[in-house]
Design an enzyme around this catalytic site. Structure first.
Site, PDB file in Angstrom:
ATOM      1  N   GLU A   1      -5.262  -4.893  10.710  1.00  0.00           N
ATOM      2  CA  GLU A   1      -4.463  -3.789  10.753  1.00  0.00           C
ATOM      3  C   GLU A   1      -4.490  -2.916  11.926  1.00  0.00           C
ATOM      4  OE1 GLU A   1      -2.505  -2.874   6.513  1.00  0.00           O
ATOM      5  OE2 GLU A   1      -3.974  -1.550   7.039  1.00  0.00           O
TER       6      GLU A   1
ATOM      7  N   GLY B   1       2.389   2.500  10.730  1.00  0.00           N
ATOM      8  CA  GLY B   1       3.464   3.672  10.435  1.00  0.00           C
ATOM      9  C   GLY B   1       3.968   3.939  11.739  1.00  0.00           C
TER      10      GLY B   1
ATOM     11  N   HIS C   1      -9.517   1.084   5.000  1.00  0.00           N
ATOM     12  CA  HIS C   1      -8.303   1.590   5.547  1.00  0.00           C
ATOM     13  C   HIS C   1      -8.437   2.480   6.813  1.00  0.00           C
ATOM     14  CE1 HIS C   1      -4.285   2.865   6.427  1.00  0.00           C
ATOM     15  NE2 HIS C   1      -3.758   1.715   5.851  1.00  0.00           N
TER      16      HIS C   1
ATOM     17  N   ASN D   1       0.917  -1.201  -0.069  1.00  0.00           N
ATOM     18  CA  ASN D   1       0.114   0.112   0.170  1.00  0.00           C
ATOM     19  C   ASN D   1       0.889   1.106   0.018  1.00  0.00           C
ATOM     20  OD1 ASN D   1      -1.822   2.280   0.499  1.00  0.00           O
ATOM     21  ND2 ASN D   1      -2.276   1.644   2.480  1.00  0.00           N
TER      22      ASN D   1
ATOM     23  N   SER E   1       3.406  -2.091  10.421  1.00  0.00           N
ATOM     24  CA  SER E   1       4.887  -2.087  10.472  1.00  0.00           C
ATOM     25  C   SER E   1       5.438  -3.249  10.287  1.00  0.00           C
ATOM     26  CB  SER E   1       5.337  -1.514  11.950  1.00  0.00           C
ATOM     27  OG  SER E   1       4.745  -0.199  11.907  1.00  0.00           O
TER      28      SER E   1
ATOM     29  N   GLU F   1      -6.930   4.964   8.036  1.00  0.00           N
ATOM     30  CA  GLU F   1      -6.658   6.343   7.372  1.00  0.00           C
ATOM     31  C   GLU F   1      -8.008   6.771   6.971  1.00  0.00           C
ATOM     32  OE1 GLU F   1      -3.008   5.997   5.354  1.00  0.00           O
ATOM     33  OE2 GLU F   1      -2.080   5.257   7.142  1.00  0.00           O
TER      34      GLU F   1
ATOM     35  N   LYS G   1       0.333   4.306  -0.282  1.00  0.00           N
ATOM     36  CA  LYS G   1      -0.253   5.538   0.217  1.00  0.00           C
ATOM     37  C   LYS G   1      -0.156   6.813  -0.788  1.00  0.00           C
ATOM     38  CE  LYS G   1       0.011   3.654   4.629  1.00  0.00           C
ATOM     39  NZ  LYS G   1       0.091   3.927   6.007  1.00  0.00           N
TER      40      LYS G   1
HETATM   41  C1  PEP Z   1      -0.829   0.367   5.964  1.00  0.00           C
HETATM   42  O1  PEP Z   1      -0.995   1.527   6.050  1.00  0.00           O
HETATM   43  O2  PEP Z   1      -1.662  -0.390   5.362  1.00  0.00           O
HETATM   44  C2  PEP Z   1       0.280  -0.161   6.386  1.00  0.00           C
HETATM   45  C3  PEP Z   1       0.422  -1.569   6.788  1.00  0.00           C
HETATM   46  O3  PEP Z   1       1.460   0.635   6.894  1.00  0.00           O
HETATM   47  P1  PEP Z   1       2.852   0.251   7.571  1.00  0.00           P
HETATM   48  O4  PEP Z   1       3.168  -0.846   7.067  1.00  0.00           O
HETATM   49  O5  PEP Z   1       3.580   1.477   7.188  1.00  0.00           O
HETATM   50  O6  PEP Z   1       2.534   0.334   9.223  1.00  0.00           O
END
Ligand code: PEP
Length: 253
Positions: free
Chosen positions: A167, A173, A95, A9, A212, A97, A11
Site C-alpha cells: 500500500e 485515500g 497499516h 478496510n 485507491s 495510518e 477504517k
Molecule cells: C487502505 O487504507 O487500506 C486503502 C487502501 O485505502 P483507499 O482504498 O481508500 O486508498
C-alpha cells in the site's frame, strides 16, 4: 494457483445501521462468486455483526489491528484470542495510518504479526513507501525493511501463514493509484525477497495491492502476475463498488 482475495478496510467509518446495510449489500452482491475470496474488516464493535450476518456466507471478516500482547493489563487493546472468539479470519497489521498516527514501528508490527499467527488469525501485513521515499528512490529499501522485520523475528515460515498488502502511502485515500506497472514492480520485488529464503512459500504468498483501488482500475491491477487481489479502503464503503472489485477478482481467476 493463488486465489484472489478482495478485503475491505472500513477504517473508522459507519454506524451499526450502516454496517448492517453494507454487510447485507455485499453479501447479496457476491453471493454467486466462486473463484474469489472476499473479506471485510469493520471496526472492532461491529465484528459481532459480521459474525451474525455473514456466518452463512463465504465472506470472511477480520479486524483492523490486533494486540502484540496475549492478554492482561493492556487497556484499549484487543487480543488475537478475542478476535478468534468472534470467528475473525484476518487482522490487518502495520497499516500506514497506524505506523504514522499511532507511532507503530517495525518491531511492534512484527510482534503483532507473530501474535496473530500464534492465535490462528491470518495477518495482512501492510507495507509501503511515502511519496518522499519513492521520489528519493528508496521504495525497495522501505518495503524490504517492512518485510525483513517479520522475516528476522518470525522466519520465512511466518509468510506461509499470512498475507502481504503493498500500500504505497501516497496512494491511500488520495485518488492517486499506482500504475499496474509500478505496483507489479514492487510486488515482484517482495515476492523475490521471500523467494530468496523459500521459493515455495513465496510462490504461495498472496500479495494484495491497496491504494485507491476502484472498479475502474481493479481489473488492470489484478491482472498483473504478482497482484493477487486488493485491500480496499474508500471503495469498500459502497456495496456496489466493493462488489464490482470482487467481480474483477472473480473474473481474474
Ligand atoms: C487502505 O487504507 O487500506 C486503502 C487502501 O485505502 P483507499 O482504498 O481508500 O486508498
Amino acid at each position: 494457483m493463488r486465489r484472489p482475495l478482495i478485503a475491505g478496510n472500513w477504517k473508522m467509518n459507519g454506524s451499526k445501521a450502516e454496517a448492517t446495510q453494507l454487510l447485507n449489500g455485499i453479501k447479496a452482491g457476491v453471493a454467486g462468486m466462486q473463484r474469489v475470496d472476499v473479506a471485510v474488516c469493520p471496526s472492532f464493535p461491529y465484528l459481532y455483526l459480521a459474525e451474525e450476518l455473514l456466518a452463512d456466507s463465504a465472506i470472511a471478516w477480520g479486524a483492523q489491528d490486533v494486540s502484540a500482547q496475549a492478554g492482561g493489563a493492556y487497556t484499549g487493546q484487543v487480543s488475537a484470542a478475542m478476535l478468534k472468539d468472534f470467528a475473525c479470519r484476518y487482522a490487518i497489521v502495520g497499516h500506514s495510518e497506524r505506523r504514522q498516527l499511532n507511532g507503530e514501528d517495525d518491531a511492534l508490527v512484527a510482534s503483532k504479526y507473530a501474535r496473530a499467527v500464534a492465535g490462528g488469525i491470518v495477518p495482512i501485513l501492510c507495507i509501503g513507501e511515502t511519496l518522499e521515499e519513492r521520489e528519493s528512490g528508496r521504495t525497495e529499501e522501505v518495503v524490504a525493511r517492512h518485510i525483513d522485520a517479520v522475516l528476522n523475528s518470525s522466519g520465512v515460515e511466518a509468510f506461509g501463514a499470512g498475507i502481504v498488502a503493498y500500500e504505497p502511502v501516497w496512494a491511500i485515500g488520495t485518488g492517486v493509484t499506482a500504475t499496474p506497472d509500478q505496483a507489479q514492480e514492487v510486488h515482484a520485488f517482495v515476492r523475490g525477497r521471500i523467494a530468496s529464503k523459500n521459493q515455495e512459500i513465496a510462490a504461495g504468498l498472496r500479495l494484495l495491492y491497496g491504494g485507491s483501488m476502484k472498479p475502474g482500475n481493479a481489473v488492470e491491477l489484478i491482472a498483473q502476475p504478482d497482484i493477487d487481489g486488493g485491500l480496499i479502503g474508500g471503495a469498500s464503503l459502497k456495496a456496489a463498488d466493493f462488489v464490482a472489485i470482487c467481480q474483477a477478482g472473480e473474473d481474474s481467476a
